[in-house]
Design an enzyme around this catalytic site. Structure first.
Site, PDB file in Angstrom:
ATOM      1  CG  ASP A 129       0.959   3.063   3.825  1.00 48.95           C
ATOM      2  OD1 ASP A 129       0.579   2.075   4.466  1.00 48.95           O
ATOM      3  OD2 ASP A 129       2.110   3.535   3.925  1.00 48.95           O
ATOM      4  CE1 TYR A 155       3.622   6.116   0.528  1.00 49.87           C
ATOM      5  CE2 TYR A 155       4.872   4.227   1.306  1.00 49.87           C
ATOM      6  CZ  TYR A 155       3.861   5.148   1.475  1.00 49.87           C
ATOM      7  OH  TYR A 155       3.083   5.100   2.599  1.00 49.87           O
ATOM      8  CG  ASP A 184     -10.700  15.384   2.954  1.00 50.77           C
ATOM      9  OD1 ASP A 184     -10.044  16.410   2.817  1.00 50.77           O
ATOM     10  OD2 ASP A 184     -11.671  15.092   2.228  1.00 50.77           O
ATOM     11  CE  LYS A 200      -6.856  16.563   0.793  1.00 46.12           C
ATOM     12  NZ  LYS A 200      -8.126  16.893   1.351  1.00 46.12           N
TER      13      LYS A 200
END
Ligand code: NAP
Length: 414
Positions: free
Chosen positions: A305, A159, A281, A226
């Site tokens: 988000d 972002y 995930d 992640k």
């Protein structure tokens, strides 16, 4: 300071900051941005409820002095500018405010008013509590097991806006550098985006999340990342998170690894907050299958988000999910849905998201009793089957009411 269009109520006093703490007078000036589309309907309704709850709980000793500031279409009509500088100046001076949803002007000079507001004021933590209220329609079998507070980093990650369009001279220059000097391999003509994540940005977010866990007696803080794939950004987020927990909160935290060693055998000692991490995930699965294992969550921008909307869906969706953007002291609370333009001025939609964002705001200024009174009245009203159209279409035997009537029912239940 002197304002051009903003009227500062003379009966109110300024919130200030002393020794790192917010000092809130009995008649604090709080800012509001009405918002576009359904914004005026939900703001009007919510404000009646906030004021009524404060009056009821503090018997007139405390009262909010509201000051309207402008952004979005109303700002454009007032100033000829969607994002006037004096609105930002007012937030810097008065610290705390709440906003309805804003239209993102198509073809404007910035990506989104909301993103601009967060970046300009360095509101680095997007905080979203997600919990279920009895009788609220939900797509899962056990929505009552969801009770998390998500701290999403607001200023870094993909972002940050460092992106180069395929075929542009900047893109070609960077691609050449990456291939020739860094030995990177990727397809010709690829667009390139850069994902910066720093120890500074991570640690200030994680600090806020752990402080929140301490203040509200929460049991764990989970870093969602992640890092198995993106080792030096997401993986570093995880490592910096553990580092901060140990450095600054070592006496009150325990890591999940430590918890499974003797003498604990998986049982957290009383008063200790468990620090753990999950890969993004699997976290989406776990939030559906075993949501009660999670409490406070701290996560980078993009994961946050996705995760906050997905988890909100489990407890009834955007119509009731509250949110806020918080910096060191400044805080802007907000409805998490958009302007739903087809419902503008119909007095129809659910004010829940903005209303509960206002409850977060009351908590933030230390008026927790007023916030609690609103929650209780809200739960009672939904229990009576008095709801707006979005809930009515999912509930049997409910009475569908207008936005303003829903507000009146909540006030009657205070
Ligand atoms: P949206 O305004 O959130 O509306 C999408 C749908 O969500 C609505 O049609 C409605 O569903 C439901 N919904 C939203 N708010 C509701 C409420 N208070 N009560 C009940 N149902 C509600 O999303 P969008 O149509 O994608 O975006 C419209 C505009 O909002 C865009 O200009 C966008 O940029 C802006 N936006 C602003 C913000 C913000 O200011 N934070 C956030 C997102 C989008 P049904 O039609 O099924 O009833």
């Amino acid at each position: 300071m002197a304002y051009d269009k903003i009227v500062i109520p003379s009966e109110g006093a300024r919130i200030s900051v002393r020794e790192g703490k917010l000092l809130v007078p009995d008649h604090p000036i709080l800012l509001f941005i009405e918002g576009d589309g359904i914004g005026p309907d939900i703001t009007r309704a919510s404000m009646r409820i906030w004021d009524a709850a404060v009056q009821k709980v503090y018997g007139g000793q405390r009262k909010v002095a509201w000051a309207e500031i402008y952004a979005g279409e109303k700002a454009f009509n007032t100033y000829g500018d969607y994002f006037p500088q004096e609105s930002l100046a007012a937030i810097r001076e008065f610290y705390v405010g709440i906003k309805g949803p804003l239209t993102t002007p198509v073809g404007g000079g910035f990506r989104s008013l909301n993103v601009a507001l967060r970046l300009e004021l360095d509101l680095y933590a997007c905080v979203r509590p997600v919990r279920w209220f009895p009788n609220v329609p939900s797509p899962v079998r056990h929505p009552e097991k969801v009770d998390v507070v998500i701290f999403r980093e607001n200023t870094e990650d993909v972002y940050a806006g460092i992106e180069y369009k395929a075929g542009s001279p900047e893109n070609e220059k960077l691609a050449r550098f990456l291939r020739e000097e860094m030995g990177a391999h990727f397809f010709e003509g690829a667009g390139i985006g850069i994902k910066p994540m720093s120890a500074f940005g991570t640690k200030r977010l994680v600090r806020k999340a752990i402080r929140y866990a301490i203040e509200y007696g929460r049991k764990s803080v989970t870093f969602v990342h992640k890092g198995n794939i993106q080792k030096f950004t997401e993986g570093a987020f995880r490592n910096w998170g553990y580092e901060l927990a140990k450095e600054e909160f070592g006496d009150i935290t325990i890591t999940e690894d430590e918890l499974w060693q003797a003498p604990y055998n998986g049982q957290a000692p009383a008063g200790k907050i468990v620090i753990k991490d999950r890969i993004a995930d699997i976290m989406f699965q776990m939030m559906l299958l075993r949501p009660d294992e999670f409490d406070v969550i701290a996560t980078p921008n993009l994961n946050g988000d996705y995760l906050s909307d997905a988890v909100a869906a489990q407890v009834g969706g955007v119509g009731i999910a509250p949110g806020s953007n918080i910096g060191d002291h400044m805080a802007v609370f907000e409805a998490t849905h958009g302007t739903a333009p087809k419902y503008s001025n119909l007095d129809k939609v659910n004010p829940g998201s903005l209303l509960l964002s206002g409850v977060m705001m009351l908590d933030y200024i230390g008026w927790k009793e007023a916030g609690q009174a609103i929650i209780e009245a809200y739960v009672k009203t939904v229990e009576q089957g008095i709801v707006t159209y979005d809930f009515a279409r999912q509930m049997q035997g409910a009475t569908e009411v207008k936005t303003s009537e829903f507000a009146s029912a909540i006030i009657a239940n205070l």
